[in-house]
Design a protein around this motif. Structure first.
Motif, PDB file in Angstrom:
ATOM      1  N   ALA A 245      62.421  78.948  18.636  1.00 24.58           N
ATOM      2  CA  ALA A 245      60.958  78.977  18.737  1.00 24.58           C
ATOM      3  C   ALA A 245      60.468  78.173  19.929  1.00 24.58           C
ATOM      4  O   ALA A 245      59.681  78.657  20.751  1.00 24.58           O
ATOM      5  CB  ALA A 245      60.331  78.443  17.448  1.00 24.58           C
TER       6      ALA A 245
ATOM      7  N   PHE B  15      57.993  79.817  14.078  1.00 22.09           N
ATOM      8  CA  PHE B  15      57.864  81.266  14.013  1.00 22.09           C
ATOM      9  C   PHE B  15      56.796  81.706  15.013  1.00 22.09           C
ATOM     10  O   PHE B  15      56.011  80.891  15.512  1.00 22.09           O
ATOM     11  CB  PHE B  15      57.475  81.715  12.593  1.00 22.09           C
ATOM     12  CG  PHE B  15      58.538  81.476  11.555  1.00 22.09           C
ATOM     13  CD1 PHE B  15      59.536  82.410  11.341  1.00 22.09           C
ATOM     14  CD2 PHE B  15      58.547  80.312  10.807  1.00 22.09           C
ATOM     15  CE1 PHE B  15      60.530  82.191  10.385  1.00 22.09           C
ATOM     16  CE2 PHE B  15      59.523  80.080   9.846  1.00 22.09           C
ATOM     17  CZ  PHE B  15      60.515  81.023   9.635  1.00 22.09           C
ATOM     18  N   ASP B  16      56.765  82.988  15.295  1.00 22.53           N
ATOM     19  CA  ASP B  16      55.819  83.551  16.262  1.00 22.53           C
ATOM     20  C   ASP B  16      54.395  83.091  15.991  1.00 22.53           C
ATOM     21  O   ASP B  16      53.685  82.623  16.893  1.00 22.53           O
ATOM     22  CB  ASP B  16      55.923  85.082  16.202  1.00 22.53           C
ATOM     23  CG  ASP B  16      55.010  85.792  17.171  1.00 22.53           C
ATOM     24  OD1 ASP B  16      53.790  85.539  17.157  1.00 22.53           O
ATOM     25  OD2 ASP B  16      55.491  86.644  17.939  1.00 22.53           O
TER      26      ASP B  16
ATOM     27  N   ASP C  21      57.829  87.362  19.243  1.00 17.79           N
ATOM     28  CA  ASP C  21      59.076  87.711  18.562  1.00 17.79           C
ATOM     29  C   ASP C  21      59.682  88.977  19.138  1.00 17.79           C
ATOM     30  O   ASP C  21      60.847  89.003  19.545  1.00 17.79           O
ATOM     31  CB  ASP C  21      58.808  87.912  17.068  1.00 17.79           C
ATOM     32  CG  ASP C  21      59.157  86.693  16.234  1.00 17.79           C
ATOM     33  OD1 ASP C  21      60.024  85.905  16.655  1.00 17.79           O
ATOM     34  OD2 ASP C  21      58.564  86.520  15.161  1.00 17.79           O
ATOM     35  N   HIS C  22      58.914  90.051  19.126  1.00 19.33           N
ATOM     36  CA  HIS C  22      59.457  91.332  19.577  1.00 19.33           C
ATOM     37  C   HIS C  22      59.832  91.284  21.046  1.00 19.33           C
ATOM     38  O   HIS C  22      60.922  91.733  21.439  1.00 19.33           O
ATOM     39  CB  HIS C  22      58.440  92.443  19.317  1.00 19.33           C
ATOM     40  CG  HIS C  22      58.335  92.840  17.880  1.00 19.33           C
ATOM     41  ND1 HIS C  22      59.181  93.753  17.293  1.00 19.33           N
ATOM     42  CD2 HIS C  22      57.482  92.445  16.903  1.00 19.33           C
ATOM     43  CE1 HIS C  22      58.856  93.906  16.016  1.00 19.33           C
ATOM     44  NE2 HIS C  22      57.830  93.116  15.756  1.00 19.33           N
TER      45      HIS C  22
ATOM     46  N   GLY D  82      62.893  89.280  21.572  1.00 15.95           N
ATOM     47  CA  GLY D  82      64.049  90.000  21.040  1.00 15.95           C
ATOM     48  C   GLY D  82      64.585  91.030  22.008  1.00 15.95           C
ATOM     49  O   GLY D  82      65.806  91.124  22.236  1.00 15.95           O
TER      50      GLY D  82
ATOM     51  N   GLN E 105      53.271  90.658  16.566  1.00 13.57           N
ATOM     52  CA  GLN E 105      54.095  89.461  16.759  1.00 13.57           C
ATOM     53  C   GLN E 105      54.861  89.652  18.070  1.00 13.57           C
ATOM     54  O   GLN E 105      56.091  89.800  18.105  1.00 13.57           O
ATOM     55  CB  GLN E 105      55.015  89.259  15.569  1.00 13.57           C
ATOM     56  CG  GLN E 105      54.255  88.922  14.285  1.00 13.57           C
ATOM     57  CD  GLN E 105      55.171  88.533  13.150  1.00 13.57           C
ATOM     58  OE1 GLN E 105      55.822  87.493  13.189  1.00 13.57           O
ATOM     59  NE2 GLN E 105      55.227  89.370  12.127  1.00 13.57           N
TER      60      GLN E 105
ATOM     61  N   LEU F 292      62.300  86.682  13.788  1.00  7.41           N
ATOM     62  CA  LEU F 292      62.280  88.133  13.896  1.00  7.41           C
ATOM     63  C   LEU F 292      62.905  88.532  15.221  1.00  7.41           C
ATOM     64  O   LEU F 292      63.408  89.624  15.375  1.00  7.41           O
ATOM     65  CB  LEU F 292      60.829  88.636  13.796  1.00  7.41           C
ATOM     66  CG  LEU F 292      60.540  90.123  13.893  1.00  7.41           C
ATOM     67  CD1 LEU F 292      61.201  90.906  12.781  1.00  7.41           C
ATOM     68  CD2 LEU F 292      59.045  90.381  13.859  1.00  7.41           C
ATOM     69  N   ALA F 293      62.831  87.589  16.192  1.00  9.04           N
ATOM     70  CA  ALA F 293      63.311  87.926  17.529  1.00  9.04           C
ATOM     71  C   ALA F 293      64.799  88.243  17.528  1.00  9.04           C
ATOM     72  O   ALA F 293      65.231  89.246  18.117  1.00  9.04           O
ATOM     73  CB  ALA F 293      63.017  86.782  18.497  1.00  9.04           C
TER      74      ALA F 293
ATOM     75  N   LEU G 180      60.638  81.446  22.201  1.00  5.40           N
ATOM     76  CA  LEU G 180      59.336  82.093  22.010  1.00  5.40           C
ATOM     77  C   LEU G 180      58.248  81.375  22.799  1.00  5.40           C
ATOM     78  O   LEU G 180      57.358  82.019  23.367  1.00  5.40           O
ATOM     79  CB  LEU G 180      58.966  82.101  20.521  1.00  5.40           C
ATOM     80  CG  LEU G 180      59.917  82.747  19.523  1.00  5.40           C
ATOM     81  CD1 LEU G 180      59.236  82.854  18.158  1.00  5.40           C
ATOM     82  CD2 LEU G 180      60.381  84.111  19.974  1.00  5.40           C
TER      83      LEU G 180
END
Length: 480
Positions: A312, A325-326, A354-355, A358, A351, A217-218, A388
């Protein structure tokens, strides 16, 4: 404690520009034991300041526009996938097999939102695609054995660790030697000159072409932010790996979406790369190398390029090549243990890895462009790289804090007083947080009527929304 000053320094920014940032502090937004609100505010604020700085240079302005970071807008954006509605329907955040499971000696968390990951998980366990069957299969297995066997089969399962257990892991040791934002000089070629800007809204990334090779998502958050700021963002996906429709609806704002099989479409990609200014990659380290898409190979093929890479676990260490993933990074690094209870692991209120990563990735791209065009050592291709798990370490470097208002006397770990207030710093203010409604908007799109979180990145004369809603996945041509 995460703060904009520390991350701005990591980005190589001029500390004098921090005076251009003001904050609207809203106690109660993103409540957690760890300083999630501070991390989110710092990441968005640094991104907005980097955008304002680049915009000022390109517009020939003497001063950098003022930046406002509002905790309400930030909290809404960091939980944007939860607020998304598509024709009134709320998306499913996690698939039934993406959750915590009890094992014989602890907990494990799986990630099975994508069909191929789900298939590998159940095939490894030797059970049908049914939560009850998975629960039964995991109950008598050891946590680390599950982690390793599922990973070996190409699936995703991570053992719950405490912060101390993670600190003893080889990957944590590898991360500890790396900065939050890595900068690498790729070549000595001068970058293309950025044309001047005029008018409003001020779009710092206008005229830039960004190839988006990212997934959840990042990476998509970073490229969505660059699209907000005016970049022509073309996302490329393999035809046989479609994005989840709701994920695409959430992160596809401002972009075009095309499919390209890199195994047979090398000539087409070469044409796109030749005209690109930025390439953002979000696949696990090494996954794209066989197509000639390592950062070094990209820079050799297109000198002067800015390459942005997010993963990640990082591109190094014993877990450097692993998927993640986060939610899984939270479990491995001890965050889930801190945010949970003795009875059950917990999770951050968003999350946030991720955010946050990003927005930091977008900020790093913007600062790289500024340094290329206006720095003392102008030009030259650059790689910026984030992970992450490194962002998780930054979050955990800050002390744990009580819930807002829990401090009985004096100030809490985040500067919260007895009333749950928080010092906003010079030029800031404190305001109540009454939920996300003020920062939600609606629009029609090719994928349906959308309710979505408005952009959190904000500066004077800057854009307030994306120029276009998401289109259908893969519906655009693979060309500029």
């Amino acid at each position: 404690m995460p703060d904009i000053g520390s991350v701005w320094g990591e980005l190589g920014g001029d500390p004098a520009l921090l005076a251009r940032v003001s904050t609207v502090v809203r106690p109660g937004a993103l409540p957690a034991r760890l300083p999630v609100r501070e991390l989110a505010r710092a990441c968005v604020g640094a991104c907005a300041l980097a955008a304002a700085e680049l915009g000022a240079h390109r517009a020939g302005r003497a001063g950098v526009p003022r930046v406002t970071v509002d905790d309400g807008a930030v909290a809404t954006a960091f939980t944007g996938e939860r607020h998304l509605l598509v024709d009134g329907r709320a998306p499913q955040a996690f698939a039934p097999l993406s959750r915590f499971w009890r094992t014989a000696d602890g907990w494990v968390r799986t990630h099975a939102n994508y069909p191929h990951h789900r298939a590998r998980l159940v095939r490894t366990l030797g059970v049908p695609e049914d939560p009850a069957a998975v629960e039964s299969a995991l109950r008598d297995r050891l946590t680390l054995e599950v982690e390793e066997t599922v990973y070996a089969a190409g699936g995703l399962a991570v053992a719950l660790r405490t912060p101390a257990e993670w600190a003893a892991h080889g990957q944590a040791a590898a991360l500890a030697t790396r900065p939050l934002v890595e900068h690498v000089r790729l070549d000595t070629t001068r970058a293309r000159a950025l044309p001047p800007l005029d008018g409003t809204p001020l779009l710092p990334a206008a005229g830039l072409r960004v190839l988006d090779l990212t997934r959840v998502l990042a990476g998509p958050v970073a490229t969505r932010t660059l699209a907000l700021l005016g970049a022509d963002v073309l996302r490329l996906d393999a035809p046989h790996l479609p994005e989840l429709p709701d994920q695409h609806a959430d992160t596809g704002f401002g972009k075009r979406s095309a499919t390209l099989d890199l195994a047979v479409g090398g000539d087409r990609f070469a044409e796109l790369l030749a005209a690109a200014d930025v390439v953002v990659t979000g696949y696990r380290p090494g996954a794209l190398d066989r197509f000639g898409l390592s950062p070094e190979a990209l820079a050799e093929r297109r000198p002067g390029l800015v390459v942005a890479q997010v993963s990640a676990w990082g591109a190094y260490g014993p877990w450097g090549g692993r998927r993640g993933f986060d939610s899984l990074v939270q479990v491995a690094t001890g965050i889930a243990a801190v945010e949970g209870s003795p009875q059950r692991p917990g999770a951050l209120p968003a999350q946030a890895l991720d955010h946050g990563t990003g927005y930091l990735l977008a900020a790093a791209v913007l600062r790289a462009l500024t340094e290329q065009a206006y720095g003392d050592a102008a030009g030259r291709g650059r790689l910026v790289r984030l992970a992450l798990a490194r962002t998780a370490a930054w979050l955990q470097d800050g002390s744990h804090r009580p819930e807002d208002g829990a401090a009985a006397h004096g100030a809490g770990a985040d500067g919260a007083g007895a009333d749950g207030g928080e010092a906003p710093g010079a030029g800031g203010r404190v305001a109540p947080y009454d939920g996300p409604a003020p920062w939600l908007a609606e629009t029609d799109s090719p994928v349906g009527r959308l309710r979505y979180a408005r952009p959190a990145v904000s500066f004077a004369d800057g854009p307030h929304d994306w120029a276009r809603p998401p289109g259908l996945w893969g519906a655009d041509a693979a060309r500029w």
